[in-house]
Design a protein around this motif. Sequence first.
Motif, PDB file in Angstrom:
ATOM      1  N   GLY A  39      34.626  85.663  51.580  1.00  0.00           N
ATOM      2  CA  GLY A  39      33.288  86.052  52.028  1.00  0.00           C
ATOM      3  C   GLY A  39      32.216  85.112  51.530  1.00  0.00           C
ATOM      4  N   GLY A  40      32.243  84.782  50.246  1.00  0.00           N
ATOM      5  CA  GLY A  40      31.242  83.876  49.680  1.00  0.00           C
ATOM      6  C   GLY A  40      31.325  82.491  50.289  1.00  0.00           C
ATOM      7  N   ILE A  41      32.542  82.016  50.478  1.00  0.00           N
ATOM      8  CA  ILE A  41      32.745  80.698  51.080  1.00  0.00           C
ATOM      9  C   ILE A  41      32.215  80.697  52.515  1.00  0.00           C
ATOM     10  CG2 ILE A  41      34.492  79.053  51.857  1.00  0.00           C
ATOM     11  CD1 ILE A  41      36.211  80.079  49.447  1.00  0.00           C
ATOM     12  N   LEU A  42      32.548  81.745  53.268  1.00  0.00           N
ATOM     13  CA  LEU A  42      32.097  81.805  54.661  1.00  0.00           C
ATOM     14  C   LEU A  42      30.591  81.984  54.766  1.00  0.00           C
ATOM     15  CD1 LEU A  42      34.967  83.803  56.354  1.00  0.00           C
ATOM     16  CD2 LEU A  42      34.351  81.421  56.696  1.00  0.00           C
ATOM     17  N   ASP A  43      29.999  82.697  53.819  1.00  0.00           N
ATOM     18  CA  ASP A  43      28.540  82.819  53.817  1.00  0.00           C
ATOM     19  C   ASP A  43      27.897  81.439  53.679  1.00  0.00           C
ATOM     20  OD1 ASP A  43      28.790  85.556  54.055  1.00  0.00           O
ATOM     21  OD2 ASP A  43      28.400  85.971  51.931  1.00  0.00           O
ATOM     22  N   GLU A  44      28.469  80.619  52.806  1.00  0.00           N
ATOM     23  CA  GLU A  44      27.958  79.253  52.615  1.00  0.00           C
ATOM     24  C   GLU A  44      28.168  78.419  53.876  1.00  0.00           C
ATOM     25  OE1 GLU A  44      26.121  76.100  50.671  1.00  0.00           O
ATOM     26  OE2 GLU A  44      26.246  78.197  50.064  1.00  0.00           O
ATOM     27  N   VAL A  45      29.313  78.552  54.517  1.00  0.00           N
ATOM     28  CA  VAL A  45      29.590  77.836  55.766  1.00  0.00           C
ATOM     29  C   VAL A  45      28.573  78.261  56.836  1.00  0.00           C
ATOM     30  CG1 VAL A  45      31.258  77.594  57.671  1.00  0.00           C
ATOM     31  CG2 VAL A  45      32.036  77.404  55.294  1.00  0.00           C
ATOM     32  N   GLU A  46      28.336  79.566  56.940  1.00  0.00           N
ATOM     33  CA  GLU A  46      27.346  80.057  57.911  1.00  0.00           C
ATOM     34  C   GLU A  46      25.972  79.437  57.648  1.00  0.00           C
ATOM     35  OE1 GLU A  46      27.113  84.311  57.803  1.00  0.00           O
ATOM     36  OE2 GLU A  46      29.054  84.588  58.770  1.00  0.00           O
ATOM     37  N   ARG A  47      25.547  79.410  56.372  1.00  0.00           N
ATOM     38  CA  ARG A  47      24.228  78.852  56.038  1.00  0.00           C
ATOM     39  C   ARG A  47      24.153  77.367  56.412  1.00  0.00           C
ATOM     40  NH1 ARG A  47      24.728  82.386  51.715  1.00  0.00           N
ATOM     41  NH2 ARG A  47      25.688  80.851  50.351  1.00  0.00           N
ATOM     42  N   ASN A  48      25.201  76.610  56.073  1.00  0.00           N
ATOM     43  CA  ASN A  48      25.183  75.169  56.361  1.00  0.00           C
ATOM     44  C   ASN A  48      25.190  74.888  57.859  1.00  0.00           C
ATOM     45  OD1 ASN A  48      25.078  74.313  53.676  1.00  0.00           O
ATOM     46  ND2 ASN A  48      27.294  74.389  53.462  1.00  0.00           N
ATOM     47  N   LEU A  49      26.016  75.613  58.592  1.00  0.00           N
ATOM     48  CA  LEU A  49      26.063  75.394  60.041  1.00  0.00           C
ATOM     49  C   LEU A  49      24.781  75.859  60.717  1.00  0.00           C
ATOM     50  CD1 LEU A  49      29.781  76.337  60.818  1.00  0.00           C
ATOM     51  CD2 LEU A  49      28.769  74.052  60.664  1.00  0.00           C
ATOM     52  N   THR A  50      24.199  76.949  60.236  1.00  0.00           N
ATOM     53  CA  THR A  50      22.915  77.420  60.766  1.00  0.00           C
ATOM     54  C   THR A  50      21.839  76.355  60.536  1.00  0.00           C
ATOM     55  OG1 THR A  50      23.474  79.752  60.480  1.00  0.00           O
ATOM     56  CG2 THR A  50      21.125  79.198  60.553  1.00  0.00           C
ATOM     57  N   PHE A  51      21.823  75.797  59.319  1.00  0.00           N
ATOM     58  CA  PHE A  51      20.858  74.727  59.017  1.00  0.00           C
ATOM     59  C   PHE A  51      21.036  73.567  59.988  1.00  0.00           C
ATOM     60  CE2 PHE A  51      19.974  70.665  56.969  1.00  0.00           C
ATOM     61  CZ  PHE A  51      18.625  70.817  56.693  1.00  0.00           C
ATOM     62  N   ALA A  52      22.287  73.153  60.227  1.00  0.00           N
ATOM     63  CA  ALA A  52      22.551  72.030  61.133  1.00  0.00           C
ATOM     64  C   ALA A  52      22.048  72.331  62.543  1.00  0.00           C
ATOM     65  CB  ALA A  52      24.044  71.706  61.155  1.00  0.00           C
ATOM     66  N   LEU A  53      22.340  73.524  63.043  1.00  0.00           N
ATOM     67  CA  LEU A  53      21.879  73.880  64.402  1.00  0.00           C
ATOM     68  C   LEU A  53      20.352  73.862  64.486  1.00  0.00           C
ATOM     69  CD1 LEU A  53      24.193  76.809  65.562  1.00  0.00           C
ATOM     70  CD2 LEU A  53      24.151  74.468  66.412  1.00  0.00           C
ATOM     71  N   ARG A  54      19.710  74.455  63.509  1.00  0.00           N
ATOM     72  CA  ARG A  54      18.252  74.519  63.537  1.00  0.00           C
ATOM     73  C   ARG A  54      17.637  73.141  63.383  1.00  0.00           C
ATOM     74  NH1 ARG A  54      17.236  80.090  60.043  1.00  0.00           N
ATOM     75  NH2 ARG A  54      17.962  81.462  61.706  1.00  0.00           N
ATOM     76  N   GLU A  55      18.228  72.320  62.521  1.00  0.00           N
ATOM     77  CA  GLU A  55      17.717  70.977  62.276  1.00  0.00           C
ATOM     78  C   GLU A  55      17.849  70.094  63.521  1.00  0.00           C
ATOM     79  OE1 GLU A  55      15.996  68.100  59.751  1.00  0.00           O
ATOM     80  OE2 GLU A  55      16.240  70.252  59.469  1.00  0.00           O
ATOM     81  N   ILE A  56      18.982  70.166  64.187  1.00  0.00           N
ATOM     82  CA  ILE A  56      19.240  69.279  65.329  1.00  0.00           C
ATOM     83  C   ILE A  56      18.604  69.804  66.611  1.00  0.00           C
ATOM     84  CG2 ILE A  56      21.050  68.308  66.802  1.00  0.00           C
ATOM     85  CD1 ILE A  56      22.842  68.381  64.216  1.00  0.00           C
ATOM     86  N   LEU A  57      18.798  71.082  66.901  1.00  0.00           N
ATOM     87  CA  LEU A  57      18.308  71.641  68.168  1.00  0.00           C
ATOM     88  C   LEU A  57      16.875  72.149  68.094  1.00  0.00           C
ATOM     89  CD1 LEU A  57      21.488  73.616  69.316  1.00  0.00           C
ATOM     90  CD2 LEU A  57      20.738  71.338  70.038  1.00  0.00           C
TER      91      LEU A  57
END
Length: 190
Positions: A70-88
């Motif tokens: 859960g903790g690992i996936l929460d971090e993955v979600e945050r990083n991927l969310t950041f990437a989507l928001r940053e790029i798109l």
Amino acid sequence: MNPEGNSRAISPPSSPRDLRGLFQELRWQERTLAGQLQDNRAKLAEMDAFLNQAPLIESRLDQLSQHLFGGILDEVERNLTFALREILDQDLKVTTTREVKKGKINITFGIERQGQREDILTGQGGSVCNIISVGLRLIALSQLHEKDHRRFLILDEQDCWLRPDLVPGLMRLIHTIAHKLQFQVLVISH
């Protein structure tokens, strides 16, 4: 059959004394076998009690697996969310659904826009899927031991679904992450 499991023929008693001896021997065998039966029943009950715990143990292991990842996936979600928001430059959020099936954790990725789920495969014409794909590959490769795997990634037209004005943002993010993780990245673009 005697208590040791050997069978021998019992001849008819020739006298009352022989009959009494045979009776005593059979009584002894009966007590021995009754004791063995009682021991076997106790062992069987113990095994049944142990086996009855299996579903509870399996359920607890599933809970622990989900908690651990859960903790690992929460971090993955945050990083991927950041990437989507940053790029798109859109208010998108990466979500995961986690469940344990047959002892293995299954993860389903999704995206949300203002709390509403969107299809990750068709969202933004495929650009969301491409960005998440790059992120997941970088995350997976960063977990490999350097002695076993070279830190090198080839991205073949990962920008193909992006609008041309968004491509520089993707390249900047890939460059930043690659530098931070000490990766060599070869990007093929059209």
